[in-house]
Design a protein around this motif. Structure first.
Motif, mmCIF file in Angstrom:
data_model
loop_
_atom_site.group_PDB
_atom_site.id
_atom_site.type_symbol
_atom_site.label_atom_id
_atom_site.label_comp_id
_atom_site.label_asym_id
_atom_site.label_seq_id
_atom_site.Cartn_x
_atom_site.Cartn_y
_atom_site.Cartn_z
ATOM 1 N N GLU A 94 0.882 -1.193 0.078
ATOM 2 C CA GLU A 94 -0.015 0.065 0.090
ATOM 3 C C GLU A 94 0.770 1.486 0.107
ATOM 4 O O GLU A 94 0.702 2.297 -0.366
ATOM 5 C CB GLU A 94 -1.022 0.023 1.307
ATOM 6 C CG GLU A 94 -2.043 -1.140 1.006
ATOM 7 C CD GLU A 94 -2.929 -1.058 2.296
ATOM 8 O OE1 GLU A 94 -2.662 -0.700 3.299
ATOM 9 O OE2 GLU A 94 -3.828 -1.868 2.276
ATOM 10 N N ASN A 95 2.006 1.121 0.644
ATOM 11 C CA ASN A 95 3.090 2.441 0.489
ATOM 12 C C ASN A 95 3.650 2.351 -0.885
ATOM 13 O O ASN A 95 4.188 3.557 -0.992
ATOM 14 C CB ASN A 95 4.061 2.118 1.565
ATOM 15 C CG ASN A 95 4.854 3.165 1.938
ATOM 16 O OD1 ASN A 95 4.481 4.370 2.020
ATOM 17 N ND2 ASN A 95 6.372 2.888 1.763
ATOM 18 N N GLY A 96 3.589 1.386 -1.723
ATOM 19 C CA GLY A 96 4.080 1.311 -2.807
ATOM 20 C C GLY A 96 5.557 1.236 -3.008
ATOM 21 O O GLY A 96 6.362 1.611 -3.944
ATOM 22 N N SER A 97 6.320 0.766 -1.830
ATOM 23 C CA SER A 97 7.461 0.306 -2.007
ATOM 24 C C SER A 97 8.198 -0.702 -1.008
ATOM 25 O O SER A 97 7.377 -0.930 -0.231
ATOM 26 C CB SER A 97 8.243 1.660 -1.459
ATOM 27 O OG SER A 97 9.582 1.696 -1.133
ATOM 28 N N CYS A 98 9.100 -1.341 -1.289
ATOM 29 C CA CYS A 98 9.577 -2.506 -0.409
ATOM 30 C C CYS A 98 10.571 -1.690 0.623
ATOM 31 O O CYS A 98 11.256 -2.439 1.411
ATOM 32 C CB CYS A 98 10.512 -3.344 -1.347
ATOM 33 S SG CYS A 98 12.048 -2.816 -2.146
ATOM 34 N N SER A 117 8.839 -11.352 13.045
ATOM 35 C CA SER A 117 8.539 -12.921 12.452
ATOM 36 C C SER A 117 9.280 -12.623 11.157
ATOM 37 O O SER A 117 9.909 -13.799 10.597
ATOM 38 C CB SER A 117 7.299 -13.310 12.575
ATOM 39 O OG SER A 117 7.141 -14.381 11.899
ATOM 40 N N LEU A 118 8.896 -11.538 10.368
ATOM 41 C CA LEU A 118 9.464 -11.491 8.894
ATOM 42 C C LEU A 118 10.954 -11.282 9.206
ATOM 43 O O LEU A 118 11.514 -11.784 8.156
ATOM 44 C CB LEU A 118 8.781 -10.426 8.195
ATOM 45 C CG LEU A 118 7.403 -10.492 7.876
ATOM 46 C CD1 LEU A 118 6.872 -9.128 7.429
ATOM 47 C CD2 LEU A 118 7.299 -11.479 6.742
ATOM 48 N N ILE A 119 11.476 -10.598 10.198
ATOM 49 C CA ILE A 119 12.926 -10.414 10.337
ATOM 50 C C ILE A 119 13.554 -11.809 10.597
ATOM 51 O O ILE A 119 14.648 -12.253 9.814
ATOM 52 C CB ILE A 119 13.190 -9.586 11.401
ATOM 53 C CG1 ILE A 119 12.878 -8.046 10.918
ATOM 54 C CG2 ILE A 119 14.748 -9.516 11.641
ATOM 55 C CD1 ILE A 119 12.763 -6.960 12.056
ATOM 56 N N ILE A 123 13.093 -12.308 5.554
ATOM 57 C CA ILE A 123 12.007 -11.524 4.525
ATOM 58 C C ILE A 123 12.210 -10.035 4.707
ATOM 59 O O ILE A 123 12.083 -9.182 3.866
ATOM 60 C CB ILE A 123 10.746 -11.967 4.539
ATOM 61 C CG1 ILE A 123 10.769 -13.649 4.185
ATOM 62 C CG2 ILE A 123 9.771 -11.302 3.616
ATOM 63 C CD1 ILE A 123 9.435 -14.243 4.054
ATOM 64 N N LEU A 124 12.588 -9.539 6.001
ATOM 65 C CA LEU A 124 12.549 -7.987 6.119
ATOM 66 C C LEU A 124 13.943 -7.743 6.915
ATOM 67 O O LEU A 124 14.207 -8.703 8.050
ATOM 68 C CB LEU A 124 11.307 -7.825 6.963
ATOM 69 C CG LEU A 124 10.810 -6.235 7.490
ATOM 70 C CD1 LEU A 124 10.880 -5.461 6.273
ATOM 71 C CD2 LEU A 124 9.904 -6.243 8.473
ATOM 72 N N ASN A 125 14.383 -6.912 6.399
ATOM 73 C CA ASN A 125 15.763 -6.275 7.118
ATOM 74 C C ASN A 125 15.709 -4.897 7.455
ATOM 75 O O ASN A 125 14.985 -4.240 6.964
ATOM 76 C CB ASN A 125 16.951 -6.897 6.228
ATOM 77 C CG ASN A 125 17.039 -8.306 5.779
ATOM 78 O OD1 ASN A 125 17.354 -8.921 6.599
ATOM 79 N ND2 ASN A 125 16.868 -8.462 4.406
ATOM 80 N N THR A 136 15.555 2.206 8.016
ATOM 81 C CA THR A 136 14.298 1.694 7.288
ATOM 82 C C THR A 136 14.250 0.337 7.561
ATOM 83 O O THR A 136 15.188 -0.152 8.209
ATOM 84 C CB THR A 136 14.775 2.088 5.865
ATOM 85 O OG1 THR A 136 15.955 1.438 5.410
ATOM 86 C CG2 THR A 136 14.717 3.482 5.720
ATOM 87 N N PHE A 137 13.278 -0.209 7.292
ATOM 88 C CA PHE A 137 12.845 -1.833 7.002
ATOM 89 C C PHE A 137 12.907 -1.893 5.524
ATOM 90 O O PHE A 137 12.389 -1.086 4.923
ATOM 91 C CB PHE A 137 11.599 -2.065 7.529
ATOM 92 C CG PHE A 137 11.464 -2.019 9.146
ATOM 93 C CD1 PHE A 137 11.897 -3.012 9.805
ATOM 94 C CD2 PHE A 137 10.768 -0.919 9.715
ATOM 95 C CE1 PHE A 137 12.183 -3.219 11.123
ATOM 96 C CE2 PHE A 137 11.040 -1.249 11.303
ATOM 97 C CZ PHE A 137 11.520 -2.096 11.877
ATOM 98 N N VAL A 138 13.421 -2.983 5.127
ATOM 99 C CA VAL A 138 13.408 -3.415 3.482
ATOM 100 C C VAL A 138 13.033 -4.640 3.598
ATOM 101 O O VAL A 138 13.519 -5.961 4.053
ATOM 102 C CB VAL A 138 15.149 -3.187 3.140
ATOM 103 C CG1 VAL A 138 14.990 -3.703 1.775
ATOM 104 C CG2 VAL A 138 15.687 -2.016 3.354
#
Length: 155
Positions: A94-98, A117-119, A123-125, A136-138
């Motif tokens: 929804e933010n339009g960005s990873c 959990s994603l970290i 999947i999330l860094n 930031t979260f990527v």
């Protein structure tokens, strides 16, 4: 006879195809003109060309297959996420960005357990903006793309 053994044990796709096509051309020219010298030259001259063409086509096909497998893997990774994790991923879409900043996360109602959990899944860094001023979260790009395409199908 060693060259025959070498030809039949060849594992390079381009060389195998080129050998076959060049051999066929040499045979056709020999049958047509009954001249082994012209046939041999035709075979020798055509081999590198067919090897390049076959290798190029094989590389393109191989790259497309790897890309397809990567997309399928990302789609499967996305499907395996829990509802809480999907909620976090949906925020990125929804933010339009990873990439999202910490302040964007702090202003949202996203569950911190989904983020953690994603970290843990890799999947999330966390990262820094290009100017080094904000953390930031990527989100992994392939998972973002899979979620984005899933979201577009729903619309």
């Amino acid at each position: 006879m060693k060259w025959i053994e070498r030809i039949y044990s060849e594992t390079d796709f381009g060389k195998s195809v080129a050998t076959t096509i060049a051999g066929i051309i040499g045979l056709i020219i020999y049958i047509k003109f009954n001249d082994w010298v012209i046939a041999a030259f035709s075979l020798i001259i055509s081999f590198p060309l067919f090897r390049l063409i076959a290798s190029h086509i094989h590389k393109k096909i191989d790259n497309k297959e790897k890309e397809r497998q990567e997309k399928e893997k990302a789609k499967n990774s996305y499907k395996k996420l829990s509802d809480i994790e999907k909620e976090v991923v949906k925020a990125f879409v929804e933010n339009g960005s990873c990439v999202m900043t910490w302040s964007q996360f702090n202003q949202s109602d996203l569950p911190s357990s989904g983020i953690e959990s994603l970290i843990q899944r890799g999947i999330l860094n966390t990262s820094m903006t290009a100017d080094g001023m904000k953390e930031t979260f990527v989100l992994e790009e392939s998972v973002f793309d899979a979620a984005n395409s899933q979201q577009n199908k729903i619309k």
